[in-house]
Design a protein around this motif. Sequence first.
Motif, PDB file in Angstrom:
ATOM      1  N   ALA A  29       0.828  -1.208   0.000  1.00  0.00           N
ATOM      2  CA  ALA A  29       0.000   0.000   0.000  1.00  0.00           C
ATOM      3  C   ALA A  29       0.864   1.260   0.000  1.00  0.00           C
ATOM      4  CB  ALA A  29      -0.932   0.002   1.210  1.00  0.00           C
ATOM      5  N   ALA A  30       1.941   1.235   0.775  1.00  0.00           N
ATOM      6  CA  ALA A  30       2.841   2.390   0.819  1.00  0.00           C
ATOM      7  C   ALA A  30       3.546   2.588  -0.520  1.00  0.00           C
ATOM      8  CB  ALA A  30       3.869   2.211   1.936  1.00  0.00           C
ATOM      9  N   ALA A  31       3.917   1.498  -1.165  1.00  0.00           N
ATOM     10  CA  ALA A  31       4.585   1.599  -2.464  1.00  0.00           C
ATOM     11  C   ALA A  31       3.638   2.178  -3.520  1.00  0.00           C
ATOM     12  CB  ALA A  31       5.086   0.225  -2.898  1.00  0.00           C
ATOM     13  N   LEU A  32       2.384   1.747  -3.496  1.00  0.00           N
ATOM     14  CA  LEU A  32       1.412   2.306  -4.438  1.00  0.00           C
ATOM     15  C   LEU A  32       1.205   3.792  -4.196  1.00  0.00           C
ATOM     16  CD1 LEU A  32      -1.244  -0.555  -4.532  1.00  0.00           C
ATOM     17  CD2 LEU A  32       0.310   0.137  -6.360  1.00  0.00           C
ATOM     18  N   LEU A  40       0.369   6.583   6.623  1.00  0.00           N
ATOM     19  CA  LEU A  40      -0.333   7.112   5.459  1.00  0.00           C
ATOM     20  C   LEU A  40      -0.733   6.023   4.476  1.00  0.00           C
ATOM     21  CD1 LEU A  40       1.839  10.292   4.814  1.00  0.00           C
ATOM     22  CD2 LEU A  40      -0.376  10.152   5.965  1.00  0.00           C
ATOM     23  N   ASP A  41      -0.156   4.845   4.622  1.00  0.00           N
ATOM     24  CA  ASP A  41      -0.492   3.750   3.723  1.00  0.00           C
ATOM     25  C   ASP A  41      -1.935   3.291   3.901  1.00  0.00           C
ATOM     26  OD1 ASP A  41       0.890   2.895   6.243  1.00  0.00           O
ATOM     27  OD2 ASP A  41       0.081   0.951   5.641  1.00  0.00           O
ATOM     28  N   GLY A  42      -2.530   3.585   5.036  1.00  0.00           N
ATOM     29  CA  GLY A  42      -3.909   3.193   5.286  1.00  0.00           C
ATOM     30  C   GLY A  42      -4.928   4.265   4.969  1.00  0.00           C
ATOM     31  N   GLN A  43      -4.457   5.422   4.543  1.00  0.00           N
ATOM     32  CA  GLN A  43      -5.361   6.526   4.235  1.00  0.00           C
ATOM     33  C   GLN A  43      -5.466   6.693   2.723  1.00  0.00           C
ATOM     34  OE1 GLN A  43      -3.927  10.008   6.185  1.00  0.00           O
ATOM     35  NE2 GLN A  43      -4.080   9.128   8.226  1.00  0.00           N
ATOM     36  N   PRO A  44      -6.666   6.975   2.235  1.00  0.00           N
ATOM     37  CA  PRO A  44      -6.818   7.163   0.789  1.00  0.00           C
ATOM     38  C   PRO A  44      -6.176   8.461   0.326  1.00  0.00           C
ATOM     39  CG  PRO A  44      -8.873   7.639   1.915  1.00  0.00           C
ATOM     40  CD  PRO A  44      -7.924   7.125   2.955  1.00  0.00           C
TER      41      PRO A  44
END
Length: 68
Positions: A17-20, A41-45
Amino acid sequence: MGILGLEKHFGAQRLEAAALRALEIGARNYGSVKSILEKGLDGQPLRPRDSDHQPIDHGNIRGPDYYN
């Protein structure tokens, strides 16, 4: 290899998710991906990009033709 090493601490799903997110914002280095993970921040849109964004029309903005 450093980015892949972050999987040990944060897990594969969070790293993906972080890489995306990093790719979306143009941050393609270890420090950026690590920061995204540390700040959660990986969990936030991501904020959607405004596709209907109009250029600012103001007398103080010269525009691209001024510099040609």
